[in-house]
Design an enzyme around this catalytic site. Sequence first.
Site, PDB file in Angstrom:
ATOM      1  N   ASP A   1      68.447  61.357   4.977  1.00 51.83           N
ATOM      2  CA  ASP A   1      69.283  60.400   5.690  1.00 51.83           C
ATOM      3  C   ASP A   1      69.138  60.716   7.172  1.00 51.83           C
ATOM      4  O   ASP A   1      69.247  61.889   7.571  1.00 51.83           O
ATOM      5  CB  ASP A   1      70.747  60.570   5.234  1.00 51.83           C
ATOM      6  CG  ASP A   1      71.630  59.453   5.727  1.00 51.83           C
ATOM      7  OD1 ASP A   1      71.700  59.254   6.968  1.00 51.83           O
ATOM      8  OD2 ASP A   1      72.243  58.774   4.894  1.00 51.83           O
TER       9      ASP A   1
ATOM     10  N   SER B   1      67.970  41.851  14.852  1.00 49.75           N
ATOM     11  CA  SER B   1      68.149  40.598  14.117  1.00 49.75           C
ATOM     12  C   SER B   1      68.589  39.494  15.054  1.00 49.75           C
ATOM     13  O   SER B   1      69.303  39.739  16.035  1.00 49.75           O
ATOM     14  CB  SER B   1      69.221  40.829  13.046  1.00 49.75           C
ATOM     15  OG  SER B   1      69.695  39.607  12.552  1.00 49.75           O
TER      16      SER B   1
ATOM     17  N   TYR C   1      77.986  44.158  10.224  1.00 53.36           N
ATOM     18  CA  TYR C   1      76.524  44.293  10.206  1.00 53.36           C
ATOM     19  C   TYR C   1      75.936  43.734  11.501  1.00 53.36           C
ATOM     20  O   TYR C   1      75.178  44.414  12.206  1.00 53.36           O
ATOM     21  CB  TYR C   1      75.918  43.565   8.994  1.00 53.36           C
ATOM     22  CG  TYR C   1      74.441  43.328   9.168  1.00 53.36           C
ATOM     23  CD1 TYR C   1      73.533  44.353   9.018  1.00 53.36           C
ATOM     24  CD2 TYR C   1      73.964  42.062   9.557  1.00 53.36           C
ATOM     25  CE1 TYR C   1      72.184  44.154   9.243  1.00 53.36           C
ATOM     26  CE2 TYR C   1      72.619  41.851   9.785  1.00 53.36           C
ATOM     27  CZ  TYR C   1      71.728  42.891   9.626  1.00 53.36           C
ATOM     28  OH  TYR C   1      70.396  42.687   9.866  1.00 53.36           O
TER      29      TYR C   1
ATOM     30  N   LYS D   1      74.070  45.748  14.895  1.00 58.75           N
ATOM     31  CA  LYS D   1      72.754  45.492  15.508  1.00 58.75           C
ATOM     32  C   LYS D   1      72.928  45.275  17.012  1.00 58.75           C
ATOM     33  O   LYS D   1      72.140  45.779  17.827  1.00 58.75           O
ATOM     34  CB  LYS D   1      72.099  44.262  14.864  1.00 58.75           C
ATOM     35  CG  LYS D   1      71.661  44.490  13.444  1.00 58.75           C
ATOM     36  CD  LYS D   1      70.377  45.302  13.383  1.00 58.75           C
ATOM     37  CE  LYS D   1      70.201  45.992  12.053  1.00 58.75           C
ATOM     38  NZ  LYS D   1      69.100  46.934  11.985  1.00 58.75           N
TER      39      LYS D   1
ATOM     40  N   VAL E   1      74.223  26.259  -3.416  1.00 59.13           N
ATOM     41  CA  VAL E   1      73.902  25.894  -2.030  1.00 59.13           C
ATOM     42  C   VAL E   1      75.208  25.891  -1.254  1.00 59.13           C
ATOM     43  O   VAL E   1      76.150  25.168  -1.605  1.00 59.13           O
ATOM     44  CB  VAL E   1      73.209  24.513  -1.972  1.00 59.13           C
ATOM     45  CG1 VAL E   1      72.995  24.090  -0.525  1.00 59.13           C
ATOM     46  CG2 VAL E   1      71.893  24.544  -2.736  1.00 59.13           C
TER      47      VAL E   1
ATOM     48  N   ARG F   1      67.121  27.444   8.848  1.00 57.23           N
ATOM     49  CA  ARG F   1      66.752  28.768   9.352  1.00 57.23           C
ATOM     50  C   ARG F   1      65.255  28.836   9.644  1.00 57.23           C
ATOM     51  O   ARG F   1      64.469  28.103   9.071  1.00 57.23           O
ATOM     52  CB  ARG F   1      67.069  29.862   8.310  1.00 57.23           C
ATOM     53  CG  ARG F   1      68.534  30.002   7.946  1.00 57.23           C
ATOM     54  CD  ARG F   1      69.353  30.615   9.056  1.00 57.23           C
ATOM     55  NE  ARG F   1      70.736  30.808   8.653  1.00 57.23           N
ATOM     56  CZ  ARG F   1      71.683  29.862   8.710  1.00 57.23           C
ATOM     57  NH1 ARG F   1      71.402  28.645   9.134  1.00 57.23           N
ATOM     58  NH2 ARG F   1      72.918  30.126   8.334  1.00 57.23           N
TER      59      ARG F   1
ATOM     60  N   ARG G   1      79.638  29.061   3.157  1.00 52.61           N
ATOM     61  CA  ARG G   1      79.880  30.515   3.122  1.00 52.61           C
ATOM     62  C   ARG G   1      80.457  30.922   4.468  1.00 52.61           C
ATOM     63  O   ARG G   1      79.933  30.511   5.516  1.00 52.61           O
ATOM     64  CB  ARG G   1      78.542  31.215   2.858  1.00 52.61           C
ATOM     65  CG  ARG G   1      78.618  32.719   2.795  1.00 52.61           C
ATOM     66  CD  ARG G   1      77.315  33.330   2.315  1.00 52.61           C
ATOM     67  NE  ARG G   1      76.230  33.152   3.269  1.00 52.61           N
ATOM     68  CZ  ARG G   1      74.984  33.610   3.089  1.00 52.61           C
ATOM     69  NH1 ARG G   1      74.686  34.270   1.975  1.00 52.61           N
ATOM     70  NH2 ARG G   1      74.050  33.418   3.981  1.00 52.61           N
TER      71      ARG G   1
ATOM     72  N   ASP H   1      78.626  31.553   8.169  1.00 55.47           N
ATOM     73  CA  ASP H   1      77.309  30.911   8.308  1.00 55.47           C
ATOM     74  C   ASP H   1      77.304  29.934   9.482  1.00 55.47           C
ATOM     75  O   ASP H   1      78.306  29.292   9.772  1.00 55.47           O
ATOM     76  CB  ASP H   1      76.952  30.125   7.031  1.00 55.47           C
ATOM     77  CG  ASP H   1      76.209  30.974   6.014  1.00 55.47           C
ATOM     78  OD1 ASP H   1      75.920  32.138   6.329  1.00 55.47           O
ATOM     79  OD2 ASP H   1      75.921  30.462   4.916  1.00 55.47           O
TER      80      ASP H   1
HETATM   81  N1  UFG Z   1      72.153  30.110   1.202  1.00 56.92           N
HETATM   82  C1  UFG Z   1      72.571  29.341   0.119  1.00 56.92           C
HETATM   83  N2  UFG Z   1      72.748  29.974  -1.078  1.00 56.92           N
HETATM   84  C2  UFG Z   1      72.514  31.294  -1.259  1.00 56.92           C
HETATM   85  C3  UFG Z   1      72.087  32.072  -0.139  1.00 56.92           C
HETATM   86  C4  UFG Z   1      71.932  31.445   1.076  1.00 56.92           C
HETATM   87  O1  UFG Z   1      72.789  28.141   0.246  1.00 56.92           O
HETATM   88  O2  UFG Z   1      72.711  31.799  -2.376  1.00 56.92           O
HETATM   89  C5  UFG Z   1      71.916  29.455   2.501  1.00 56.92           C
HETATM   90  C6  UFG Z   1      72.788  29.975   3.629  1.00 56.92           C
HETATM   91  O3  UFG Z   1      74.022  29.282   3.664  1.00 56.92           O
HETATM   92  C7  UFG Z   1      71.905  29.721   4.852  1.00 56.92           C
HETATM   93  C8  UFG Z   1      70.494  29.901   4.302  1.00 56.92           C
HETATM   94  O4  UFG Z   1      70.590  29.731   2.908  1.00 56.92           O
HETATM   95  O5  UFG Z   1      72.040  28.378   5.279  1.00 56.92           O
HETATM   96  C9  UFG Z   1      69.914  31.271   4.601  1.00 56.92           C
HETATM   97  O6  UFG Z   1      70.807  32.266   4.141  1.00 56.92           O
HETATM   98  P1  UFG Z   1      70.368  33.805   4.030  1.00 56.92           P
HETATM   99  O7  UFG Z   1      71.539  34.551   3.453  1.00 56.92           O
HETATM  100  O8  UFG Z   1      69.074  33.924   3.341  1.00 56.92           O
HETATM  101  O9  UFG Z   1      70.109  34.206   5.533  1.00 56.92           O
HETATM  102  P2  UFG Z   1      71.114  34.184   6.774  1.00 56.92           P
HETATM  103  O10 UFG Z   1      70.481  33.290   7.786  1.00 56.92           O
HETATM  104  O11 UFG Z   1      72.504  33.911   6.414  1.00 56.92           O
HETATM  105  O12 UFG Z   1      71.084  35.713   7.145  1.00 56.92           O
HETATM  106  C10 UFG Z   1      69.957  36.250   7.715  1.00 56.92           C
HETATM  107  C11 UFG Z   1      69.833  37.743   7.384  1.00 56.92           C
HETATM  108  C12 UFG Z   1      70.937  38.529   7.987  1.00 56.92           C
HETATM  109  C13 UFG Z   1      71.087  38.202   9.442  1.00 56.92           C
HETATM  110  C14 UFG Z   1      71.192  36.719   9.643  1.00 56.92           C
HETATM  111  C15 UFG Z   1      71.219  36.332  11.084  1.00 56.92           C
HETATM  112  O13 UFG Z   1      69.842  37.934   5.998  1.00 56.92           O
HETATM  113  O14 UFG Z   1      70.622  39.897   7.852  1.00 56.92           O
HETATM  114  O15 UFG Z   1      70.079  36.075   9.071  1.00 56.92           O
HETATM  115  O16 UFG Z   1      71.380  34.958  11.230  1.00 56.92           O
HETATM  116  F1  UFG Z   1      72.191  38.787   9.938  1.00 56.92           F
END
Ligand code: UFG
Length: 364
Positions: free
Chosen positions: A80, A146, A172, A176, A240, A254, A317, A320
Amino acid sequence: MKPTENGITMTPAILVTGGAGYVGSHTVTTLLERQSGQEFEIVVVDNLSNAYRSEGQKKPESLRIIEEITNKTIHFYELDIRDADALSKVFETHNVECVIHFAALKAVGESVEKPLEYYQANIGGTCTLMETMRKYGVFKLIYSSSCTVYGEPERLPLDEGHPTGRGLTSPYGKSKYFCEEIMKDLSISDKKWKIISLRYFNPVGAHRSGRIGEDPAGIPNNLMPFIAQVAVGRLSELKVFGNDYPTPDGTGVRDYIHVEDLAEGHVKAMKLFQQPGFSGFHAINLGTGTGYSVLEMVAAFKAASGKDIPYRIIGRRAGDIATNYSDVALSHKLLGWRAVKTLEDMCADTWRWQSKNPNGFKTS
Ligand code: UFG
């Protein structure tokens, strides 16, 4: 003191913290694939908190497979990074030239439940690492940051001059941001530091061999591994998170980037260290500059895998945002790098990994 053997300085080493994890393991692979001989050693330290090791093995599966793919050896230490003594021993054993620092906890939701654990691991770990680097005279650092540091976008695309740290919703994301601030302060206090903070957008995909990839513990939090597990039959349907965002189809947009492109970005960033006069703290985006919605991702994955991806729209969520995608100008200019893999590549490579390894590394 730098380690030497009979007065001859040993082969330079790149120390990769968290190198057994998803982005770390792909970066290690690219680093090894890019060297023809033994220009440098790769030394990985990882506490295996999010990596799988088979019974009786010394190295985690990801590193074992990379050694097979590349036919090269990786030096591995299970530790670690908050353990300063254990970390110091690594610096005493290898001629560390620079550090690529991935080791961190990364589940956004979990960080809200366990803020202390996140701050301790991500900030405490980073401070101990940088203290140890300073102790051994190593001042070149690439940090795994990030796009989350930008918070809710005030403008798009997100360029590196966009404010950071505003309205961050999770420990989180804050960890960062705080680490970047600490690195800025450190590089002001001592001009020897050369720190490059790479702000990743959404890493997806897998090595083109399909032998290593993302292997989240438990139910995936992120979209791509979730879709992949639905396609392979491990999960029944995708939920979704909202279709009422101000985006073309109402679902979140994204900037997804292939993990091999991301890995190449690290290799290019290391070259900056050789530029005369390069010093201080530099933040650079790693993204493609293009956004895709959740439903576009589902459609692309369905096409790549030939599998149906049942989904259901549920509420948003917490935390988001509607849309984010990167401004890629600085990465082009400073690194001479751009993402070359397409959305089809991202889905095809994820599917190759997932279909070959339905249970991740456990079945490899
Ligand atoms: N989403 C869904 N269903 C799911 C998972 C995600 O609809 O089961 C949607 C989310 O609402 C979002 C998109 O898919 O619109 C992307 O979601 P992710 O969780 O894959 O990624 P995020 O953009 O939320 O998060 C990512 C990284 C994080 C970071 C973040 C910064 O995983 O570590 O980007 O914006 F902090």
